[in-house]
Structure formats: C-alpha cells, structure tokens
Scaffold this motif. Sequence first.
Motif, short mmCIF file in Angstrom:
data_model
loop_
_atom_site.label_atom_id
_atom_site.label_comp_id
_atom_site.label_asym_id
_atom_site.label_seq_id
_atom_site.Cartn_x
_atom_site.Cartn_y
_atom_site.Cartn_z
N MET A 1 72.05 3.95 45.58
CA MET A 1 71.79 3.15 46.75
C MET A 1 70.36 2.60 46.65
SD MET A 1 72.07 4.22 50.81
CE MET A 1 73.85 4.44 50.78
N THR A 2 70.21 1.34 46.92
CA THR A 2 68.90 0.70 46.87
C THR A 2 68.19 0.90 48.22
OG1 THR A 2 69.63 -1.43 47.74
CG2 THR A 2 69.81 -1.08 45.33
N GLN A 5 69.85 -1.27 50.78
CA GLN A 5 71.14 -0.73 51.20
C GLN A 5 70.96 0.45 52.16
OE1 GLN A 5 72.59 -0.03 47.21
NE2 GLN A 5 74.06 -1.74 47.36
N GLU A 8 69.94 -1.02 55.51
CA GLU A 8 71.10 -1.66 56.14
C GLU A 8 72.08 -0.61 56.67
OE1 GLU A 8 74.80 -4.64 54.93
OE2 GLU A 8 73.08 -4.45 53.58
N PHE A 9 72.30 0.44 55.91
CA PHE A 9 73.22 1.49 56.34
C PHE A 9 72.70 2.18 57.60
CE2 PHE A 9 75.21 5.73 56.15
CZ PHE A 9 76.54 5.33 56.19
N ASP A 88 76.41 8.31 46.14
CA ASP A 88 76.16 7.45 47.31
C ASP A 88 77.05 7.83 48.49
OD1 ASP A 88 74.17 6.10 45.99
OD2 ASP A 88 75.26 4.20 45.84
N ARG A 92 75.71 8.72 52.20
CA ARG A 92 76.18 8.07 53.42
C ARG A 92 76.65 9.09 54.45
NH1 ARG A 92 78.38 4.63 49.52
NH2 ARG A 92 77.32 2.62 49.45
#
Length: 117
Positions: A1-2, A5, A8-9, A88, A92
């Motif tokens: 995951m960048t 990202q 944004e998440f 990832d 999350r």
Amino acid sequence: MTPAQLREFCLGFNAAVEEFPFTPETSVFKVKGKMFALSTLDAEPLKVNLKCEPELAVRLREEHEAITPGYHMNKRHWNTVTVGGIPDAMLRELVEDSYDLVVAGLPRAERLKLDRP
C-alpha cells in the motif's frame, strides 16, 4: 500500500478527517475528534499507528515482525505497523478495526449520527 492509498483508505471511513496537530509531516486520522490512525506518510519505511484490542495487540506482535508496540503511544492499546510487512488486506482490516474501536467508544448519540451499519 502506498502512502496515498493509506490516506485515501483512512479518509474513506464515515466522518474521517486528517489533521496535523503534532507536526506538518504527521497525519492524524480522526473520527469525531478521536484518533484512529497516525502516520508520517513520507517516511521510509511507511508505518502507521493503529488502535487495537489489548489481547489481539499482543498476539499480532508475537505473530508478525512488522507489528510492534505503538511508538509514542499507549503500548497496551496501540500497535505500530510497518506497511509492506503484512499483506495489504490485513492492513486494511487493522485500520478498519482501529476505526471501529474508536467509534465504539463514542457516546451513543455520536455513533448514531455516523449511520454506520
């Protein structure tokens, strides 16, 4: 995951906001004024502090080298996760769990305003 990202998440959760109360480099993601994630998004390696149930926090630390006691946080309730050190999907899930723990601790009226299923 960048880093993008991750940002944004975190911001994808209902009523989530990004603030910078500590330094301009340290992103603090909050819901209703309560922190659920903290990260210096331009750091190498990318790490994020996440709230966690105490028993699970200890188990995760034992099972994953990339998960350590929360840096500059209450070590009983927070873990520091090195992004890329776990899948990832797991990251999350840990971010979502952190958000849910914070929401669960909000007053009932605030939880109802979030209209979360």
